[in-house]
Scaffold this active site. Structure first.
Site, PDB file in Angstrom:
ATOM      1  N   GLY A   1       8.264  13.464  19.431  1.00 56.82           N
ATOM      2  CA  GLY A   1       7.577  14.692  19.834  1.00 56.82           C
ATOM      3  C   GLY A   1       7.684  15.749  18.748  1.00 56.82           C
TER       4      GLY A   1
ATOM      5  CB  THR B   1      -6.041   0.547  -2.567  1.00 57.26           C
ATOM      6  OG1 THR B   1      -7.111  -0.340  -2.949  1.00 57.26           O
ATOM      7  CG2 THR B   1      -5.932   1.682  -3.572  1.00 57.26           C
TER       8      THR B   1
ATOM      9  N   GLY C   1      -8.196   2.720 -12.054  1.00 58.23           N
ATOM     10  CA  GLY C   1      -7.123   2.396 -11.118  1.00 58.23           C
ATOM     11  C   GLY C   1      -7.347   1.028 -10.531  1.00 58.23           C
ATOM     12  CB  SER C   2      -9.300  -0.091  -7.560  1.00 64.26           C
ATOM     13  OG  SER C   2      -8.553   0.560  -6.562  1.00 64.26           O
TER      14      SER C   2
ATOM     15  N   GLY D   1       5.040  -7.984  -7.707  1.00 67.76           N
ATOM     16  CA  GLY D   1       5.295  -6.581  -7.376  1.00 67.76           C
ATOM     17  C   GLY D   1       4.894  -6.246  -5.953  1.00 67.76           C
TER      18      GLY D   1
ATOM     19  CD  GLU E   1       3.941  -2.591  -7.446  1.00 60.27           C
ATOM     20  OE1 GLU E   1       3.873  -3.830  -7.383  1.00 60.27           O
ATOM     21  OE2 GLU E   1       4.992  -1.968  -7.680  1.00 60.27           O
TER      22      GLU E   1
ATOM     23  NE  ARG F   1      13.252  15.665  24.643  1.00 52.53           N
ATOM     24  CZ  ARG F   1      13.312  16.974  24.520  1.00 52.53           C
ATOM     25  NH1 ARG F   1      14.418  17.557  24.071  1.00 52.53           N
ATOM     26  NH2 ARG F   1      12.284  17.728  24.850  1.00 52.53           N
TER      27      ARG F   1
ATOM     28  CG  PHE G   1       3.608  -2.415 -14.627  1.00 58.05           C
ATOM     29  CD1 PHE G   1       3.739  -3.672 -15.213  1.00 58.05           C
ATOM     30  CD2 PHE G   1       2.468  -2.156 -13.875  1.00 58.05           C
ATOM     31  CE1 PHE G   1       2.757  -4.648 -15.054  1.00 58.05           C
ATOM     32  CE2 PHE G   1       1.483  -3.128 -13.703  1.00 58.05           C
ATOM     33  CZ  PHE G   1       1.636  -4.376 -14.297  1.00 58.05           C
TER      34      PHE G   1
ATOM     35  CD  GLU H   1      -8.999   0.786   0.960  1.00 56.80           C
ATOM     36  OE1 GLU H   1      -8.046   0.949   0.160  1.00 56.80           O
ATOM     37  OE2 GLU H   1      -9.012   1.335   2.083  1.00 56.80           O
TER      38      GLU H   1
END
Ligand code: CAA
Length: 382
Positions: A341, A367, A131-132, A244, A365, A270, A123, A369
């Site tokens: 740890g 952010t 981008g955004s 997506g 796909e 542990r 895609f 934000e």
């Protein structure tokens, strides 16, 4: 409201789980360390019907639904985050839009082999400087006779180095008066003259899921290679990402589940201060928070998938699921290292891989934000 999977969904979940445990998990550390594209696993996923889960059988898929896709994606991603996203891109960023917007010929010639896993799709939306803010793309397609000439580049294209086809979004209408720019989607065969690719990117995580930059230089396209309506490509991209984002939420669930499972086992075995660390509230509270967040993320993701299956618009629910599941996955994998740890920081235990793999789910796909912007748009207009 029904929280139970159907018999078919449960069966697919079990099939994907068995496959992931047997074939994928034992190779995951090596795939990560060598940044190896898991060719043989991609082929096996095709044979199992995992590369086109929600595509009808007449078009080469498994004929299942989005909920089935989520449960299968979670299982595969639990074993290997790289393999999960390879599956996700082919399913939801390639097959889904071809099924939704493709012509009968595209479904027959392109969807069928891609859904069956014989061919691979990717895609192409993101560009080096876009981008955004996806609408600001520079890639252009200009009319030439009955067809088109495509020029530009797309980067961070997951599956790009190995794909047979890419869905490319390009500007096709840029009014001279500064009016609204419009875009069109095309399905471009990767062996077309003028298409080339960079070497694969070196990444922090999901190292086996190769991505690269794709270049298009005077690529000739027939009008029959257009996907959807002319100048309606941005909507094709947005509707596709609504689906997506469910896939990426499911990937985040799988990665988080793997980290939680390892943390529970480690906490029981542990010992410190004379007892298993699982007996300490400090560890119990961490495990409780991890389990609760994972459960909430899973419910959000399944709700978005159920709405998609019902044919209801699910942009808000997909954004919420992707936002919450990806951020929860980062928190859960972070805590998994803390529970382990010093061993959490050592490659052998695998949790540092989950931590690195989870991080990208907050970015690609859309952010976190961008998901918050989408959610804000919906809640403010409610
Ligand atoms: N469904 C249908 N139509 C939609 C839609 C949706 N979900 N979202 C927007 N639209 C329509 C709008 O109604 C509008 O239509 P009109 O022009 O008719 O009014 C048009 O699309 C433009 O919408 P906006 O004005 O809201 O667009 P915008 O420029 O403000 O951007 C955005 C909106 C949500 C920020 C969008 O740009 C976006 O999602 N950005 C993120 C891009 C992204 O997710 N990229 C991921 C790349 S793929 C990837 O990452 C793959 C991988 O590696 C695995």
């Amino acid at each position: 409201m029904n929280f139970t999977l159907t018999e078919d969904q449960r069966l697919l979940q079990q099939t994907a789980r068995d496959f992931a445990d047997r074939e994928v998990a034992p190779k995951a550390a090596e795939i990560d360390k060598q940044a190896r594209w898991p060719k043989e696993i991609v082929q096996q996923m095709g044979e199992l019907g995992l590369m086109g889960v929600a595509v009808p059988t007449e078009f080469g898929g498994s004929g299942m639904d989005a909920v089935s896709y989520v449960v299968a994606m979670e299982e595969v991603s639990r074993a290997c985050g790289s393999t999960g996203v390879i599956m996700s891109v082919n399913n939801s960023l390639f097959c889904d839009p071809v099924l939704k917007f493709g012509s009968a010929e595209q479904k027959e010639k392109i969807l069928k082999p891609c859904a069956a896993g014989e061919k691979l799709g990717c895609f192409g939306l993101t560009e080096p400087m876009s981008g955004s803010d996806a609408q600001t793309m520079q890639t252009v397609a200009e009319r030439k006779g009955a067809g088109w000439i495509l020029n530009g580049s797309k980067n961070f294209i997951t599956n790009g180095p190995h794909a047979d086809y890419v869905i490319v979004f390009a500007v096709t209408d840029k009014p001279a008066d500064g009016g609204k720019v419009r875009h069109t989607a095309f399905i471009v065969p990767m062996d077309r003259k003028g298409v080339s690719r960079s070497p694969h990117d070196e990444k922090m995580g999901i190292k086996g899921a190769h991505s690269c930059t794709l270049f298009f230089e005077n690529v000739e396209l027939d009008d029959s290679e257009r996907l959807g309506e002319e100048n309606q490509g941005f909507k094709v991209a947005m509707v596709t990402l609504d689906g997506g984002r469910i896939g990426i939420a499911a990937q985040a669930l799988g990665i988080a589940q793997a980290a939680l499972t390892k943390s529970i086992a480690y906490a029981k075995e542990r010992h410190a201060f004379g007892k298993p660390i699982a007996k300490f509230q400090a560890i119990q509270f961490k495990l409780s928070d991890m389990a609760t967040e994972l459960d909430a993320a899973r419910l959000l993701t399944l709700r978005a998938a159920a709405l998609k299956d019902a044919g209801t618009r699910h942009s808000l629910e997909s954004a919420s699921a992707k936002l919450y599941a990806s951020e929860a996955s980062s928190r859960i994998t972070h805590q998994a290292i803390q529970v382990h740890g010093g061993y959490g920081y050592i490659e052998e235990y695998g949790v540092e891989r989950h931590y690195r793999d989870a991080r990208i789910t907050e970015i690609y796909e859309g952010t976190s934000e961008i998901q918050r912007l989408v959610i804000a748009n919906w809640v403010l207009k409610a």
